[in-house]
Design a protein around this motif. Structure first.
Motif: not given
Length: 177
Positions: A24-40
């Motif tokens: 229940a915590v994992q899904y919202p974090i996964g959907w709301l976190m910003p994309d991490v692009h290559r090199g970041q």
């Protein structure tokens, strides 16, 4: 010889509801976190997402072993198709949780991210940095996420049907208390 119980024990219930809470915590974090692009470098949301995923992976393995070593008799009030579908959905949930968590960890590994479990312990890389493999495994991770969510929905719908439609107290076997 293993004896079949009629109700789930305290350990099975704690593992089940802890995994439910973490998902229940994992899904919202996964959907709301910003994309991490290559090199970041992955930030706090990704660190917590991966850490919670690893915790879920560990708990589902323990839950699986516990279920194998502490079996619970099928509910006798269920008709044959309900018993069979219950078993199928439960095994598919185990497989789907394993697939979702392992593909997530592989994705982080293919991206070359050095992650720590809740900022404390370094996680081992499951693979080396590989952009093409990372993209492919990301697609599998997303498919696993949606499959798991669909299975959770089926599981929840069946649980609610037993509470509100059938009123057969099947759910009492897994409820806390």
């Amino acid at each position: 010889m293993t004896t079949l119980c009629l109700r789930y024990g305290r350990t099975a219930k704690i593992l089940h509801w802890t995994i439910v809470g973490l998902l229940a915590v994992q899904y919202p974090i996964g959907w709301l976190m910003p994309d991490v692009h290559r090199g970041q470098a992955p930030g706090a949301p990704m660190t917590f997402h991966v850490s919670i995923g690893i915790a879920i992976l560990a708990l589902i393995v323990v839950r699986f072993v516990w279920r194998l070593t502490h079996p619970v008799a099928p509910e006798t009030s269920l008709v044959a198709w309900q018993r069979l579908s219950s078993e199928v959905v439960h095994w598919m949930l185990y497989i789907s949780v394993l697939a979702t968590t392992l593909t997530g960890w592989l994705f982080a590994s293919f991206r070359g991210w050095s992650l720590k479990l809740f900022y404390l312990v370094s996680l081992p890389m499951l693979a080396s940095d590989n952009a093409a493999a990372g993209k492919a495994i990301d697609g599998l991770h997303q498919a696993a996420e949606w499959s798991l969510l669909a299975l959770i929905g089926i599981h929840l719908a069946a649980a609610l049907a037993h509470i509100f439609v059938y009123r057969d107290r099947v759910m009492q076997r897994m409820l806390p208390g």
